[in-house]
Design a protein around this motif. Sequence first.
Motif, PDB file in Angstrom:
ATOM      1  N   ILE A 346       0.815  -1.216   0.000  1.00 19.54           N
ATOM      2  CA  ILE A 346       0.000   0.000   0.000  1.00 19.54           C
ATOM      3  C   ILE A 346       0.851   1.270   0.000  1.00 19.54           C
ATOM      4  O   ILE A 346       0.313   2.373   0.043  1.00 19.54           O
ATOM      5  CB  ILE A 346      -0.997   0.029   1.174  1.00 19.54           C
ATOM      6  N   PRO A 582      -7.945  -3.761   1.849  1.00 20.96           N
ATOM      7  CA  PRO A 582      -7.936  -2.297   1.729  1.00 20.96           C
ATOM      8  C   PRO A 582      -9.356  -1.737   1.670  1.00 20.96           C
ATOM      9  O   PRO A 582     -10.236  -2.323   1.030  1.00 20.96           O
ATOM     10  CB  PRO A 582      -7.195  -2.060   0.408  1.00 20.96           C
ATOM     11  N   LEU A 586      -6.597  -0.772  -3.855  1.00 24.99           N
ATOM     12  CA  LEU A 586      -5.200  -0.754  -3.429  1.00 24.99           C
ATOM     13  C   LEU A 586      -4.389   0.268  -4.219  1.00 24.99           C
ATOM     14  O   LEU A 586      -3.550   0.977  -3.650  1.00 24.99           O
ATOM     15  CB  LEU A 586      -4.600  -2.152  -3.570  1.00 24.99           C
ATOM     16  N   LEU A 589      -5.126   3.681  -2.856  1.00 24.35           N
ATOM     17  CA  LEU A 589      -4.527   3.833  -1.537  1.00 24.35           C
ATOM     18  C   LEU A 589      -3.028   4.058  -1.656  1.00 24.35           C
ATOM     19  O   LEU A 589      -2.453   4.939  -0.993  1.00 24.35           O
ATOM     20  CB  LEU A 589      -4.826   2.588  -0.700  1.00 24.35           C
ATOM     21  N   ARG A 590      -2.380   3.279  -2.500  1.00 22.38           N
ATOM     22  CA  ARG A 590      -0.935   3.414  -2.683  1.00 22.38           C
ATOM     23  C   ARG A 590      -0.579   4.787  -3.258  1.00 22.38           C
ATOM     24  O   ARG A 590       0.401   5.408  -2.840  1.00 22.38           O
ATOM     25  CB  ARG A 590      -0.422   2.304  -3.598  1.00 22.38           C
TER      26      ARG A 590
END
Length: 598
Positions: A346, A582, A586, A589-590
């Motif tokens: 993440i 998540p 993902l 989010l990353r």
Amino acid sequence: MPHPHLDAAGHPRPQLIRDPDWRDLGGPWQFAHDDEDRGRADRWMDPANSAPFTGTVTVPYPPESAASGVADTAFHSVLWYRRTIDVARPAARRRLLLHFGAVDHRAEVWLGGRLVGRHEGGHTGFTCDLTDAIDRDGEQTVVVRAEDQPLDAAQPRGKQDWRRDPHVIWYHRTSGIWQPVWLEEVPAEHIARLHWTPEVAHARVRCRLRLGHWPQRPLTVTVRLARGERVLAEQRTLIEGQETEFDVAVPALRHAQDLDGLLWSPERPQLVDAVVELRDAAEDTPVDRATSYLGLRDIGWDDGVFLLNHKPYFLRFALQQGYWPASHLSASAEELRRDVELAKEIGLNGLRIHQKVEDPRFLYWADRLGLLLWEEMPSAYTFGAQTVERVVAEWTEAISRDLSHPSIVAWVPINESWSVPNPALVPAQRHFMDALYHLTKALDPSRPAVSNDGWEISAADIWGVHDYTQRGDVLRKRYGHASLRQGEFAERWPGAKRLTLDGVRHQGQPVVLSEFGGATFEPAEGAEWFGYDTVATKEDFAERLADLVAAAVDSGLAGYCYTQFTDTEQETNGLLTPDRQPKIPLDELRAILTRTRT
């Protein structure tokens, strides 16, 4: 032959492994609660007295958890464990050791009715020498008594609730055996502990070695360091006492333009294999041999920035409670590895392990996969002589156990003035905070230490600030000014506590927003606590997270630590759900968590 650090993956003590293989004692044990504390008087440790053990528990999961098979979360202050093991009397000059990763909080151990060990401290391990208690080959009975007083506020307990049911930010308890139990046969003169401290700027590694007892004859130790097939160092030293410390020169580190293939970082988590061999100095015959590993990296701070390998490094952390729904503070080796993998997936480069001394198998994966960690002592909740004695003893053990892990880059003995509620008014409490800082630096001067993270900062190499405002523009105003790098806060009291205590002076320490965010998305049904704010949709959650992270990244801060990594019981403010999914896609989010300064 596989590299030693690859063989360490499932070992409960991954930085000190010897042949033959260890024997795992996890699995079903006989079990009993002892609410009236009659077990000692009624001789429950007697191998012939199996009647009290009417239940079964799966070790090493705490009996409060579902994974243990017991799942009883009521108050039970005394627990008893029993199982038989098949052992043979060790040969001459050999010893049989029984290791416990952690037993919360106080433990006594018997073999065949004979007391073989005691330990106090629920988050660090201990070892019992069984040799002299083995009177025959064959089955022997091991009995463990664990005492964990749920109402003892002077007991270091971290996030374990003192109430019957979890409330606010505290969770179900973890009592008794909650980390691996294993057997190991060793030479009478054996390596009991290895410490590695890299000093990259000086092209050396400091090795500290402790034997199981004072040697009865002169010994030598040979250390061999290698990176893959490349031998980096080999050195032999005379040992004349139980503990010896020496420097191992690593000539390859002198080539300052050719360090990329050697240095450890989250981006390149390169480990160095170590083989350590004891030999009889007079006869030059082998005595003991162990494999280990280390990472070549330096940690420091200056001019308001955190330094990794002498270069500025921005910290992108989340607060990790180290808690699993089915097993509480305990976890399987696979679950420990997966959390490290998820943190990296993440976009984080570190985790602040919160109110927990984490399982060494987790530290191994952080070392191997490349994740920075802050290690934090679980807090007591009252101040007094008993708290001081317990915290000092257990914190000393934790540092001694973990200081060789390259992933650990900071020590935090106190969080948010827990156990020292009034350091500005009670001199003894501030003395305790500062003493813990100096104790930490005495045990390990190679890393930053934070005497009290969050506020009421006193002695500290990193100024950690907790600020749960939910607006990015407020964070920018408080921490976005140029003078923050000189330790000047826009507000000394952004919350209910002052940030620095009187007389504290800035000496180049980096300022880290070591807790922030904390918005709850989809709070637990019936929860009495909903986080620091609540958002209604995934889109709202992503927008709030992006706003706060951007403000932290664009400020004069040296890093951030978002609260928190996963939802934990009623504290549903994680980036991930309790089962590690998540909360937003993902990739999204990353992208938020890896944002760079504009």
